[in-house]
Write a protein that holds these residues in place. Structure first.
Motif, PDB file in Angstrom:
ATOM      1  N   VAL A  32       0.838  -1.195   0.000  1.00  0.00           N
ATOM      2  CA  VAL A  32       0.000   0.000   0.000  1.00  0.00           C
ATOM      3  C   VAL A  32       0.871   1.242   0.000  1.00  0.00           C
ATOM      4  O   VAL A  32       2.022   1.215   0.433  1.00  0.00           O
ATOM      5  N   ARG A  53       0.500   5.459   1.069  1.00  0.00           N
ATOM      6  CA  ARG A  53      -0.341   6.431   1.788  1.00  0.00           C
ATOM      7  C   ARG A  53      -0.466   7.673   0.919  1.00  0.00           C
ATOM      8  O   ARG A  53       0.528   8.275   0.525  1.00  0.00           O
ATOM      9  N   GLY A 103      -4.020  10.929   3.136  1.00  0.00           N
ATOM     10  CA  GLY A 103      -4.410  10.482   4.465  1.00  0.00           C
ATOM     11  C   GLY A 103      -4.976   9.072   4.532  1.00  0.00           C
ATOM     12  O   GLY A 103      -5.400   8.628   5.593  1.00  0.00           O
ATOM     13  N   ARG A 104      -4.999   8.358   3.384  1.00  0.00           N
ATOM     14  CA  ARG A 104      -5.524   6.992   3.346  1.00  0.00           C
ATOM     15  C   ARG A 104      -4.529   6.077   2.654  1.00  0.00           C
ATOM     16  O   ARG A 104      -3.717   6.527   1.855  1.00  0.00           O
ATOM     17  N   HIS A 105      -4.620   4.788   2.959  1.00  0.00           N
ATOM     18  CA  HIS A 105      -3.781   3.802   2.295  1.00  0.00           C
ATOM     19  C   HIS A 105      -4.499   3.276   1.056  1.00  0.00           C
ATOM     20  O   HIS A 105      -5.706   3.034   1.087  1.00  0.00           O
ATOM     21  N   HIS A 106      -3.749   3.096  -0.027  1.00  0.00           N
ATOM     22  CA  HIS A 106      -4.278   2.574  -1.289  1.00  0.00           C
ATOM     23  C   HIS A 106      -3.372   1.439  -1.753  1.00  0.00           C
ATOM     24  O   HIS A 106      -2.151   1.569  -1.750  1.00  0.00           O
ATOM     25  N   GLU A 135     -19.298  -5.398   5.187  1.00  0.00           N
ATOM     26  CA  GLU A 135     -19.452  -4.187   4.365  1.00  0.00           C
ATOM     27  C   GLU A 135     -20.732  -4.218   3.543  1.00  0.00           C
ATOM     28  O   GLU A 135     -21.404  -3.195   3.394  1.00  0.00           O
ATOM     29  N   HIS A 179     -10.940   5.521  -8.353  1.00  0.00           N
ATOM     30  CA  HIS A 179     -11.649   6.123  -7.228  1.00  0.00           C
ATOM     31  C   HIS A 179     -11.041   7.487  -6.962  1.00  0.00           C
ATOM     32  O   HIS A 179      -9.840   7.590  -6.689  1.00  0.00           O
ATOM     33  N   SER A 180     -11.860   8.528  -7.106  1.00  0.00           N
ATOM     34  CA  SER A 180     -11.396   9.905  -6.895  1.00  0.00           C
ATOM     35  C   SER A 180     -10.161  10.204  -7.743  1.00  0.00           C
ATOM     36  O   SER A 180      -9.206  10.815  -7.266  1.00  0.00           O
ATOM     37  N   THR A 229      -9.434  -4.226  -4.802  1.00  0.00           N
ATOM     38  CA  THR A 229     -10.614  -3.649  -4.175  1.00  0.00           C
ATOM     39  C   THR A 229     -11.863  -4.116  -4.903  1.00  0.00           C
ATOM     40  O   THR A 229     -11.785  -4.654  -6.003  1.00  0.00           O
TER      41      THR A 229
END
Length: 142
Positions: free
Chosen positions: A19, A21, A24-27, A67, A120-121, A128
Motif C-alpha cells: 500500500v 499512503r 491520508g488513506r492507504h491505497h 461491508e 476512485h477519486s 478492491t
C-alpha cells in the motif's frame, strides 16, 4: 515476506499486497510481475521515491459480509453491481475461499465482473471491490 525472488508469482502478490499512503488513506498498489532483471512491474502507477508498505488483510468473506450488510442498514438493495479486482479472485482461489465469497455475494444480490483495478477519486487502485447499490423506489438510504 521472506520469499526467494524465484518464488514470487501472482498468488504471492495477491496474498501480500503493498500500500501507499495518499491523501491520508492507504491505497493498494498491486504487483503484476517480476522482470528477469528483478524489477517489480505494477498494475498501477508508482512514482520514484514512493514509500510502499507491506499490508495484511482481514479474512475476505467476513469483511465482505460486514461491508455489504452495512449497505442494508436502512433499506435492502434490489441488486448491487460490483467491479472486483482480479487479484481478489486470485487471493480467494489461493486461500480456498471462493465458495464462501460466492455465498456472501449471492446473499446480497451482487452481480458483476472482475477488473484490473478501479478508479476512485481520480486514483487507480487495486485489490478492491467497488460498485453501485440499486435500491427500490422510495427506499430511504443513509
Amino acid at each position: 515476506m521472506g520469499k526467494d525472488p524465484a518464488q514470487l508469482d501472482p498468488f504471492t502478490f495477491a496474498a501480500h499486497p503493498v500500500v501507499v499512503r495518499f491523501g491520508g488513506r492507504h491505497h493498494v498498489r498491486a504487483i503484476q510481475r517480476v522482470t528477469s532483471e528483478g524489477a517489480l512491474v505494477f498494475f498501477s502507477a508508482i512514482d520514484e521515491g514512493m514509500v510502499l508498505t507491506l499490508a495484511t488483510s482481514e479474512p475476505m468473506p467476513e469483511h465482505l459480509a460486514r461491508e455489504l450488510a452495512a449497505l442494508s442498514a436502512t433499506a435492502q438493495p434490489d441488486t448491487i453491481i460490483a467491479f472486483d479486482c482480479i487479484l481478489r479472485r486470485i487471493e480467494a482461489e489461493q486461500k480456498q475461499l471462493t465458495g464462501a465469497v460466492s455465498r456472501v455475494l449471492a446473499d446480497h444480490n451482487v452481480v458483476g465482473f472482475s477488473t484490473y483495478g478501479e478508479q476512485h477519486s481520480g486514483l487507480h487502485i487495486n485489490q478492491t471491490m467497488t460498485g453501485v447499490a440499486i435500491y427500490p423506489p422510495g427506499a430511504v438510504v443513509q
